[in-house]
Scaffold this motif. Structure first.
Motif, mmCIF file in Angstrom:
data_model
loop_
_atom_site.group_PDB
_atom_site.id
_atom_site.type_symbol
_atom_site.label_atom_id
_atom_site.label_comp_id
_atom_site.label_asym_id
_atom_site.label_seq_id
_atom_site.Cartn_x
_atom_site.Cartn_y
_atom_site.Cartn_z
ATOM 1 N N LEU A 4 3.104 7.271 -9.236
ATOM 2 C CA LEU A 4 3.500 5.870 -9.214
ATOM 3 C C LEU A 4 4.610 5.724 -8.178
ATOM 4 N N LEU A 5 4.309 5.043 -7.090
ATOM 5 C CA LEU A 5 5.273 4.811 -6.013
ATOM 6 C C LEU A 5 5.905 3.444 -6.204
ATOM 7 N N VAL A 6 7.194 3.416 -6.450
ATOM 8 C CA VAL A 6 7.927 2.167 -6.659
ATOM 9 C C VAL A 6 8.729 1.862 -5.393
ATOM 10 N N SER A 7 8.443 0.726 -4.795
ATOM 11 C CA SER A 7 9.144 0.324 -3.582
ATOM 12 C C SER A 7 9.117 -1.193 -3.470
ATOM 13 N N GLN A 8 10.263 -1.798 -3.288
ATOM 14 C CA GLN A 8 10.288 -3.246 -3.120
ATOM 15 C C GLN A 8 9.566 -3.667 -1.849
ATOM 16 N N TYR A 9 9.478 -2.746 -0.883
ATOM 17 C CA TYR A 9 8.872 -3.050 0.413
ATOM 18 C C TYR A 9 7.633 -2.181 0.624
ATOM 19 N N PHE A 10 6.546 -2.800 1.084
ATOM 20 C CA PHE A 10 5.337 -2.047 1.397
ATOM 21 C C PHE A 10 4.462 -2.899 2.314
ATOM 22 N N TRP A 11 3.437 -2.262 2.877
ATOM 23 C CA TRP A 11 2.501 -2.956 3.755
ATOM 24 C C TRP A 11 2.105 -4.323 3.165
ATOM 25 N N PRO A 12 2.014 -5.372 3.988
ATOM 26 C CA PRO A 12 2.065 -5.417 5.446
ATOM 27 C C PRO A 12 3.464 -5.467 6.050
ATOM 28 N N LYS A 37 6.048 -9.087 -3.360
ATOM 29 C CA LYS A 37 5.268 -9.860 -2.405
ATOM 30 C C LYS A 37 5.931 -9.740 -1.026
ATOM 31 N N PRO A 38 5.157 -9.475 0.016
ATOM 32 C CA PRO A 38 5.751 -9.227 1.340
ATOM 33 C C PRO A 38 6.497 -10.443 1.868
ATOM 34 N N ASN A 39 7.753 -10.220 2.318
ATOM 35 C CA ASN A 39 8.548 -11.330 2.864
ATOM 36 C C ASN A 39 9.607 -10.842 3.849
ATOM 37 N N TYR A 40 9.536 -9.546 4.228
ATOM 38 C CA TYR A 40 10.541 -8.975 5.126
ATOM 39 C C TYR A 40 9.944 -8.818 6.523
ATOM 40 N N PRO A 41 10.635 -9.156 7.631
ATOM 41 C CA PRO A 41 12.015 -9.651 7.663
ATOM 42 C C PRO A 41 12.121 -11.172 7.768
ATOM 43 N N HIS A 59 -5.175 -0.876 0.180
ATOM 44 C CA HIS A 59 -4.996 -0.749 1.619
ATOM 45 C C HIS A 59 -5.129 0.717 1.997
ATOM 46 N N MET A 60 -6.110 1.022 2.830
ATOM 47 C CA MET A 60 -6.356 2.404 3.283
ATOM 48 C C MET A 60 -6.516 3.346 2.090
ATOM 49 N N GLY A 61 -7.165 2.868 1.038
ATOM 50 C CA GLY A 61 -7.411 3.686 -0.132
ATOM 51 C C GLY A 61 -6.285 3.733 -1.133
ATOM 52 N N VAL A 62 -5.154 3.087 -0.836
ATOM 53 C CA VAL A 62 -3.987 3.106 -1.714
ATOM 54 C C VAL A 62 -4.012 1.863 -2.608
ATOM 55 N N GLU A 63 -3.900 2.067 -3.917
ATOM 56 C CA GLU A 63 -3.855 0.963 -4.869
ATOM 57 C C GLU A 63 -2.481 0.296 -4.842
ATOM 58 N N ILE A 64 -2.469 -1.036 -4.773
ATOM 59 C CA ILE A 64 -1.215 -1.787 -4.693
ATOM 60 C C ILE A 64 -1.171 -2.826 -5.812
ATOM 61 N N ILE A 65 -0.079 -2.823 -6.567
ATOM 62 C CA ILE A 65 0.178 -3.843 -7.579
ATOM 63 C C ILE A 65 1.423 -4.603 -7.149
ATOM 64 N N ARG A 66 1.277 -5.912 -6.939
ATOM 65 C CA ARG A 66 2.388 -6.734 -6.435
ATOM 66 C C ARG A 66 2.962 -7.598 -7.559
ATOM 67 N N LEU A 67 4.265 -7.509 -7.707
ATOM 68 C CA LEU A 67 4.971 -8.233 -8.762
ATOM 69 C C LEU A 67 5.536 -9.550 -8.240
ATOM 70 N N PHE A 287 7.410 -7.436 17.610
ATOM 71 C CA PHE A 287 6.054 -6.950 17.834
ATOM 72 C C PHE A 287 5.676 -5.987 16.720
ATOM 73 N N PRO A 288 4.372 -5.871 16.429
ATOM 74 C CA PRO A 288 3.943 -4.956 15.367
ATOM 75 C C PRO A 288 4.161 -3.499 15.772
ATOM 76 N N PRO A 289 4.240 -2.600 14.797
ATOM 77 C CA PRO A 289 4.462 -1.183 15.112
ATOM 78 C C PRO A 289 3.443 -0.608 16.082
ATOM 79 N N ALA A 290 2.202 -1.097 16.023
ATOM 80 C CA ALA A 290 1.165 -0.571 16.909
ATOM 81 C C ALA A 290 1.464 -0.812 18.381
ATOM 82 N N ALA A 291 2.308 -1.807 18.680
ATOM 83 C CA ALA A 291 2.654 -2.098 20.069
ATOM 84 C C ALA A 291 3.748 -1.185 20.603
ATOM 85 N N MET A 292 4.503 -0.556 19.703
ATOM 86 C CA MET A 292 5.693 0.182 20.108
ATOM 87 C C MET A 292 5.429 1.356 21.059
#
Length: 418
Positions: A4-12, A37-41, A59-67, A287-292
């Protein structure tokens, strides 16, 4: 193994935990992410999400539960506090019900500010009778005092008590810098089980970059360019960068600064650049990380900076790993651990945090250096990143740490049942 990964921040939202979770999943672990729910930054809930209600996705096989979560807002300390507290409340009240029939072998917290987001994880680990590992990204309450977010001594003391509670109920504390060890041990009277675990760097697929990145790449590559990428906030000592740019402009230097990103000081930066008539500073936006990778490759050097505060000398900014992996010279306007890594790698030039004159001089040294010497710095940077910060290596190490935690926890439970 169920984690169980607990993180206030996650994809996208763009944080290093996204790639690490995916890498752990690819190694056969079943990862369930409990997040908000995503809201950063930007400070507002992303499109296709609602602040209220529970949302499930993959996302990419990872189960996500958003509070449910209160968005952090823009330049609103009150909203930011509500943002933090809403995740703690949702994680403590709603998450146990959502996970009532689920068993987990490990509870793992990814903890950039605020560390208080680990509070629901302490409760969940107790409910699930699972070991708890917390990956600390920021020292609390020290960072609150350093940034001026909280100045009241009583409030800081209360935060310190909560942080002490979290550490004392954590089976393993992972730290991205060895300098974190002493402050955490001091807060826990030497009882914390601390392991060094640095942030990884991640190579993103360039094909995902936006089409219009080409014009910025060409602009950066057209002269001697210093690229800063990331959050444009109070901790980054942006006034030092502008002061250094002003000195270089007055000295007729041809170096240019590109401050790529967004943050609480974006508007202030724009106003200051106009007020000072700084023709050598550009704000391209976020810019998104893919552009870096392409933007880094076009740069002559990459810049990382933090304010001259004791707390910031303990940390290695996560962008350092990305910079080193890009194979470009690094200018580190830092004290402590971040500067040590750049110097140890032979990857660039370090100067004192908050010293605009020293930063200007460091840039001048690079502009006057022959290209082969700068190339050597870049090669050193890439080599050091591969040896110390590769995602593959660090994901495998974390799996080993989880296995060790599970085994130790099982032995402890057996001993208690005798």
């Amino acid at each position: 193994m169920r984690v169980l990964l607990v993180s206030q921040y996650f994809w996208p939202e763009t944080f290093g935990i996204n790639a690490l979770a995916r890498s752990l999943q690819e190694r056969g672990l079943h990862i369930t992410v409990l997040t908000g729910k995503p809201n950063y930054p930007e400070g507002h809930i992303f499109k296709e999400y609602s602040a209220w209600g529970v949302q499930r996705e993959q996302h990419m096989g990872v189960e996500i539960i958003r509070l449910p979560l209160v968005a952090r807002g823009v330049l609103s300390p009150g909203r930011l506090v509500l943002n933090y507290l809403s995740f703690i409340a949702s994680g403590t009240v709603i998450a146990p019900w959502l996970l009532r029939d689920r068993r987990f072998d490990v509870v793992f917290v990814y903890a950039p500010s605020p560390l208080l987001q680990a509070l629901p994880a302490v409760f969940l680990a107790w409910l699930k009778r699972a070991p708890l590992a917390v990956w600390v990204q920021d020292l609390w309450p020290e960072s609150l005092s350093a940034t001026g977010f909280i100045k009241n001594r009583m409030a800081l003391g209360l935060v310190a008590r909560v942080v002490r509670f979290i550490y004392r109920h954590t089976d393993r504390v992972l730290v991205p810098s060895e300098a974190f060890r002493a402050p955490i041990l001091a807060l826990t009277n030497g009882t914390a089980n601390i392991h060094y675990y640095p942030n990884a760097w991640v190579e993103e697929a360039v094909s995902e970059a936006p089409v219009d990145v080409d014009s910025l790449v060409n602009d950066i590559a057209s002269g001697f360019s210093i690229v800063f990428a990331g959050n444009l906030g109070a901790a980054q000592s942006l006034d030092t960068i502008l002061d250094a740019a002003e000195r270089l402009q007055n000295a007729k230097s041809h170096a240019r600064f590109f401050l790529i990103g967004s943050g609480s000081l974006s508007n202030w930066l724009s106003d200051e650049i106009q007020r000072r008539n700084l023709r050598n500073v550009t704000l391209p936006g976020r810019f998104p990380p893919a552009a870096m990778p392409r933007l880094y490759e076009a740069a002559s050097a990459l810049l990382v900076s933090l304010r001259n505060e004791p707390i910031f000398s303990y940390t290695i900014p996560s962008k350092v790993q990305g910079y080193l992996s890009a194979g470009r010279p690094v200018v580190a306007s830092l004290n402590g651990e971040g500067a040590r890594v750049v110097t140890e790698a032979g990857a660039g030039i370090a100067c004192a945090a908050g010293d605009a004159q020293a930063l200007a001089e460091a840039v001048q040294v690079l502009t006057q250096m022959d290209s082969s010497s700068r190339t050597k710095m870049g090669e050193n940077a890439r080599r050091y990143a591969l040896a110390h910060f590769s995602l593959d290596r660090l994901a495998s190490d974390l799996v080993g740490q989880f296995e060790e935690l599970v085994a130790t926890h099982a032995i402890q439970n057996q001993e208690k049942s005798r």
